[in-house]
Write a protein that holds these residues in place. Sequence first.
Motif, PDB file in Angstrom:
ATOM      1  N   PRO A 170       0.827  -1.205   0.000  1.00 24.66           N
ATOM      2  CA  PRO A 170       0.000   0.000   0.000  1.00 24.66           C
ATOM      3  C   PRO A 170       0.867   1.264   0.000  1.00 24.66           C
ATOM      4  CG  PRO A 170      -0.746  -1.544   1.677  1.00 24.66           C
ATOM      5  CD  PRO A 170       0.564  -2.060   1.154  1.00 24.66           C
ATOM      6  N   VAL A 171       0.308   2.340  -0.546  1.00 18.52           N
ATOM      7  CA  VAL A 171       0.980   3.638  -0.597  1.00 18.52           C
ATOM      8  C   VAL A 171       0.232   4.569   0.343  1.00 18.52           C
ATOM      9  CG1 VAL A 171       1.574   5.612  -2.058  1.00 18.52           C
ATOM     10  CG2 VAL A 171       1.668   3.280  -3.002  1.00 18.52           C
ATOM     11  N   GLU A 172       0.967   5.168   1.294  1.00 14.93           N
ATOM     12  CA  GLU A 172       0.347   6.058   2.272  1.00 14.93           C
ATOM     13  C   GLU A 172       0.825   7.489   2.061  1.00 14.93           C
ATOM     14  OE1 GLU A 172      -0.437   4.899   6.528  1.00 14.93           O
ATOM     15  OE2 GLU A 172       1.197   6.339   6.792  1.00 14.93           O
ATOM     16  N   ILE A 173      -0.135   8.416   2.065  1.00 15.95           N
ATOM     17  CA  ILE A 173       0.147   9.842   1.900  1.00 15.95           C
ATOM     18  C   ILE A 173      -0.447  10.575   3.107  1.00 15.95           C
ATOM     19  CG2 ILE A 173      -0.238  11.877   0.452  1.00 15.95           C
ATOM     20  CD1 ILE A 173       0.935  10.023  -1.421  1.00 15.95           C
ATOM     21  N   ALA A 174       0.331  11.433   3.741  1.00 17.01           N
ATOM     22  CA  ALA A 174      -0.183  12.301   4.799  1.00 17.01           C
ATOM     23  C   ALA A 174      -0.975  13.418   4.124  1.00 17.01           C
ATOM     24  CB  ALA A 174       0.970  12.882   5.612  1.00 17.01           C
ATOM     25  N   VAL A 175      -2.214  13.658   4.589  1.00 24.34           N
ATOM     26  CA  VAL A 175      -3.061  14.636   3.913  1.00 24.34           C
ATOM     27  C   VAL A 175      -3.632  15.679   4.856  1.00 24.34           C
ATOM     28  CG1 VAL A 175      -3.716  13.076   2.029  1.00 24.34           C
ATOM     29  CG2 VAL A 175      -5.145  13.173   4.072  1.00 24.34           C
ATOM     30  N   GLU A 176      -3.772  16.878   4.301  1.00 26.31           N
ATOM     31  CA  GLU A 176      -4.596  17.922   4.898  1.00 26.31           C
ATOM     32  C   GLU A 176      -5.958  17.781   4.225  1.00 26.31           C
ATOM     33  OE1 GLU A 176      -3.011  22.010   4.904  1.00 26.31           O
ATOM     34  OE2 GLU A 176      -1.181  21.085   4.124  1.00 26.31           O
ATOM     35  N   ILE A 177      -7.005  18.024   4.964  1.00 26.46           N
ATOM     36  CA  ILE A 177      -8.349  17.883   4.423  1.00 26.46           C
ATOM     37  C   ILE A 177      -8.912  19.247   4.025  1.00 26.46           C
ATOM     38  CG2 ILE A 177     -10.722  17.156   4.941  1.00 26.46           C
ATOM     39  CD1 ILE A 177      -8.741  14.818   4.779  1.00 26.46           C
ATOM     40  N   ALA A 178      -9.500  19.305   2.844  1.00 29.61           N
ATOM     41  CA  ALA A 178     -10.236  20.483   2.375  1.00 29.61           C
ATOM     42  C   ALA A 178     -11.657  19.998   2.083  1.00 29.61           C
ATOM     43  CB  ALA A 178      -9.580  21.072   1.135  1.00 29.61           C
ATOM     44  N   ASP A 179     -12.560  20.180   3.052  1.00 33.93           N
ATOM     45  CA  ASP A 179     -13.917  19.649   2.885  1.00 33.93           C
ATOM     46  C   ASP A 179     -15.013  20.696   3.016  1.00 33.93           C
ATOM     47  OD1 ASP A 179     -13.735  19.993   5.616  1.00 33.93           O
ATOM     48  OD2 ASP A 179     -14.260  17.927   6.119  1.00 33.93           O
ATOM     49  N   THR A 180     -14.607  21.961   3.047  1.00 35.57           N
ATOM     50  CA  THR A 180     -15.600  23.037   2.992  1.00 35.57           C
ATOM     51  C   THR A 180     -15.359  23.812   1.697  1.00 35.57           C
ATOM     52  OG1 THR A 180     -14.240  24.718   4.075  1.00 35.57           O
ATOM     53  CG2 THR A 180     -15.554  23.265   5.513  1.00 35.57           C
ATOM     54  N   GLU A 181     -16.358  24.569   1.291  1.00 34.12           N
ATOM     55  CA  GLU A 181     -16.212  25.348   0.059  1.00 34.12           C
ATOM     56  C   GLU A 181     -15.018  26.296   0.142  1.00 34.12           C
ATOM     57  OE1 GLU A 181     -18.856  28.381  -2.636  1.00 34.12           O
ATOM     58  OE2 GLU A 181     -19.912  26.849  -1.479  1.00 34.12           O
ATOM     59  N   ALA A 182     -14.843  26.960   1.280  1.00 34.30           N
ATOM     60  CA  ALA A 182     -13.732  27.902   1.451  1.00 34.30           C
ATOM     61  C   ALA A 182     -12.382  27.191   1.400  1.00 34.30           C
ATOM     62  CB  ALA A 182     -13.880  28.661   2.767  1.00 34.30           C
ATOM     63  N   GLU A 183     -12.277  26.047   2.067  1.00 40.10           N
ATOM     64  CA  GLU A 183     -11.008  25.297   2.063  1.00 40.10           C
ATOM     65  C   GLU A 183     -10.686  24.777   0.665  1.00 40.10           C
ATOM     66  OE1 GLU A 183     -11.072  23.532   6.619  1.00 40.10           O
ATOM     67  OE2 GLU A 183     -12.084  22.409   5.025  1.00 40.10           O
ATOM     68  N   ARG A 184     -11.703  24.296  -0.045  1.00 41.71           N
ATOM     69  CA  ARG A 184     -11.474  23.806  -1.420  1.00 41.71           C
ATOM     70  C   ARG A 184     -11.075  24.956  -2.340  1.00 41.71           C
ATOM     71  NH1 ARG A 184     -16.087  20.445  -0.058  1.00 41.71           N
ATOM     72  NH2 ARG A 184     -17.435  21.956  -1.111  1.00 41.71           N
ATOM     73  N   ALA A 185     -11.673  26.140  -2.153  1.00 47.61           N
ATOM     74  CA  ALA A 185     -11.321  27.304  -2.987  1.00 47.61           C
ATOM     75  C   ALA A 185      -9.877  27.738  -2.737  1.00 47.61           C
ATOM     76  CB  ALA A 185     -12.282  28.449  -2.719  1.00 47.61           C
ATOM     77  N   GLN A 186      -9.418  27.690  -1.503  1.00 47.55           N
ATOM     78  CA  GLN A 186      -8.050  28.079  -1.157  1.00 47.55           C
ATOM     79  C   GLN A 186      -7.041  27.032  -1.625  1.00 47.55           C
ATOM     80  OE1 GLN A 186      -6.802  30.905   0.215  1.00 47.55           O
ATOM     81  NE2 GLN A 186      -4.740  30.058   0.116  1.00 47.55           N
ATOM     82  N   GLY A 187      -7.336  25.767  -1.381  1.00 47.90           N
ATOM     83  CA  GLY A 187      -6.447  24.686  -1.795  1.00 47.90           C
ATOM     84  C   GLY A 187      -5.007  24.923  -1.385  1.00 47.90           C
ATOM     85  N   LEU A 188      -4.105  24.700  -2.309  1.00 48.22           N
ATOM     86  CA  LEU A 188      -2.668  24.862  -2.053  1.00 48.22           C
ATOM     87  C   LEU A 188      -2.119  26.171  -2.632  1.00 48.22           C
ATOM     88  CD1 LEU A 188      -1.564  21.163  -2.672  1.00 48.22           C
ATOM     89  CD2 LEU A 188      -1.631  22.372  -0.486  1.00 48.22           C
ATOM     90  N   MET A 189      -3.007  27.130  -2.859  1.00 51.78           N
ATOM     91  CA  MET A 189      -2.559  28.415  -3.406  1.00 51.78           C
ATOM     92  C   MET A 189      -1.548  29.078  -2.483  1.00 51.78           C
ATOM     93  SD  MET A 189      -5.853  30.188  -5.265  1.00 51.78           S
ATOM     94  CE  MET A 189      -6.659  30.657  -3.763  1.00 51.78           C
ATOM     95  N   PHE A 190      -0.588  29.741  -3.099  1.00 53.20           N
ATOM     96  CA  PHE A 190       0.435  30.566  -2.447  1.00 53.20           C
ATOM     97  C   PHE A 190       1.476  29.769  -1.652  1.00 53.20           C
ATOM     98  CE2 PHE A 190      -3.421  33.233  -2.752  1.00 53.20           C
ATOM     99  CZ  PHE A 190      -2.963  34.103  -3.727  1.00 53.20           C
ATOM    100  N   ARG A 191       1.381  28.478  -1.639  1.00 55.90           N
ATOM    101  CA  ARG A 191       2.403  27.687  -0.933  1.00 55.90           C
ATOM    102  C   ARG A 191       3.627  27.562  -1.831  1.00 55.90           C
ATOM    103  NH1 ARG A 191      -0.431  23.118   2.656  1.00 55.90           N
ATOM    104  NH2 ARG A 191      -2.220  24.351   3.300  1.00 55.90           N
ATOM    105  N   ARG A 192       4.775  27.622  -1.195  1.00 50.83           N
ATOM    106  CA  ARG A 192       6.029  27.558  -1.944  1.00 50.83           C
ATOM    107  C   ARG A 192       6.652  26.167  -1.915  1.00 50.83           C
ATOM    108  NH1 ARG A 192       7.190  32.208  -3.942  1.00 50.83           N
ATOM    109  NH2 ARG A 192       6.423  34.115  -3.010  1.00 50.83           N
TER     110      ARG A 192
END
Length: 164
Positions: free
Chosen positions: A38-60
């Motif tokens: 199996p392949v495991e990935i550590a994740v942040e959750i984006a489950d609201t409209e605001a979180e999905r809209a922001q996503g990974l924007m502006f991260r370097r």
Amino acid sequence: MKLRAVTVFTTFLLTLQTPALAAGCHPDRALFHGRGAPVEIAVEIADTEAERAQGLMFRRDLPSGQGMLFIYESPQPVEFWMRNTLIPLDMIFIDARGEVRHVHPMAQPLDETGIPGAAPGDAAPERLMVLEVRGGDAARLGIFPGMALSHPALPQDQALAPCD
């Protein structure tokens, strides 16, 4: 005694033929089952409209083996873009059963071209989740269409690899 041996052997064979159940299925981890380990990935959750809209924007930076899991209230056609996203990303599109249906590799930073969640000709284009990982990680980690995701946000009664 023969019946017990046959039952044990049959159970063993079924275990080999079905995806491993995700012991320790956690909201902050995406666990993919396919060929091999199996392949495991550590994740942040984006489950609201605001979180999905922001996503990974502006991260370097996005470390390898980490990502953001976008979760929708119900399966739907989705399209992503890279507005204000500064790093290349792989996008892994997942249906309501947890099946990886499409992988879009190396989405280009700052590109506003729409990236559809379904490959051309896909008869069932609805997606419940999208996982964004660092560009190149999907191939490096061996994530491909047809794999099954274990995650507690999936409807467990439909999941290909349900949490135990």
